[in-house]
Design an enzyme around this catalytic site. Sequence first.
Site, PDB file in Angstrom:
ATOM      1  N   HIS A  47       1.013  -1.233  -0.016  1.00 53.14           N
ATOM      2  CA  HIS A  47       0.212  -0.008   0.179  1.00 53.14           C
ATOM      3  C   HIS A  47       0.458   1.245  -0.135  1.00 53.14           C
ATOM      4  O   HIS A  47       2.099   1.147   0.523  1.00 53.14           O
ATOM      5  CB  HIS A  47      -0.971   0.127   1.145  1.00 53.14           C
ATOM      6  CG  HIS A  47      -1.918  -1.100   1.203  1.00 53.14           C
ATOM      7  ND1 HIS A  47      -2.788  -1.349  -0.402  1.00 53.14           N
ATOM      8  CD2 HIS A  47      -1.826  -1.960   2.248  1.00 53.14           C
ATOM      9  CE1 HIS A  47      -3.557  -2.347   0.607  1.00 53.14           C
ATOM     10  NE2 HIS A  47      -3.517  -2.835   2.234  1.00 53.14           N
ATOM     11  N   CYS A  86       0.001   2.686  -4.503  1.00 53.01           N
ATOM     12  CA  CYS A  86      -0.880   3.689  -4.763  1.00 53.01           C
ATOM     13  C   CYS A  86       0.363   4.820  -3.980  1.00 53.01           C
ATOM     14  O   CYS A  86       0.791   5.077  -3.324  1.00 53.01           O
ATOM     15  CB  CYS A  86      -1.714   3.839  -3.776  1.00 53.01           C
ATOM     16  SG  CYS A  86      -3.516   2.711  -4.311  1.00 53.01           S
TER      17      CYS A  86
END
Length: 298
Positions: free
Chosen positions: A123, A165
């Site tokens: 992430h 991301c």
Amino acid sequence: MDADGSKSADELDVLGFGNKSNSSRPATKEKPVSRPTLEEYYDTTNGRRGQALVFSHMNFTAMAKRNGTDKDRDDICTALYELDFNVHVYEDLSRKEVLETLKKWSLEDHSDSDCLVVVVMSHGEEGVLYARDSKYNVDALWKNFVGNACPSLIGKPKMFFIQACRGEEFDEGVTLKTDGPKDMVDSKKEQVSYSIPAMADLLVMYSTYDGHYSWRNPKQGSWFIQSMCREFKENGRVRDLLTLLTGVARRTAFEYQSFVPNNEKMDAMKQMPCLVSMLTKTFYFTKKTKSKVVTAIE
């Protein structure tokens, strides 16, 4: 060289430097600088391709599970192994463990290696990546390998691939109308001492550009990593590195579109990888003759 044949002093493009007070200083004799032979290709005659560190994060203490990263992990390891890398896999490490692992490898002797590869799948947000327990700045990935921090990698490609991301914006894409498609070189080693920028020979490729989401399928893996695996498998031996990575970007951009039919905001979105290259030469994954090291999960 100026019009009168003299050489003017360089200035910084920042307020406070290169002002009028500097122009009144008497000129001093410039210190001689050793000039390198401008080789076009990176040296690939070393005994090893180099180390590939793969950080795969699926489970987190306070974030959603990243289903599909196991497929990415297996596929990228296979792709790197086939390009003669010694592959080391690290799963669900804590922030401390990630930073300690990077530091450990920066202290190793890479003299007999062509290059270094680090792959991180996790992430992320703008400027940060997440380990199992907390976040760290993305530049922590390479700070131990650039400049004099890792002498045995000076002048060698240091490649970092980041699947994460980088913000919370979607790429809606644009419609393109078209009429359809139209009808190893190895460098010589010379003992020359010269200066290069500390950030030279660094390459960072992000799965998406700044501020945007990065997509992953829970069964088929992430768009970016899967594109890289296919490009490396099909063209890894015949195309130079930057051409390969352009192919990765093209595959990701053209071959994928999100499928989230129950959420109009997320459906039919696109993704554009971002490449930041400070390479100074051309690099090919030339075939190694020595036996390869088995991939190790650590």
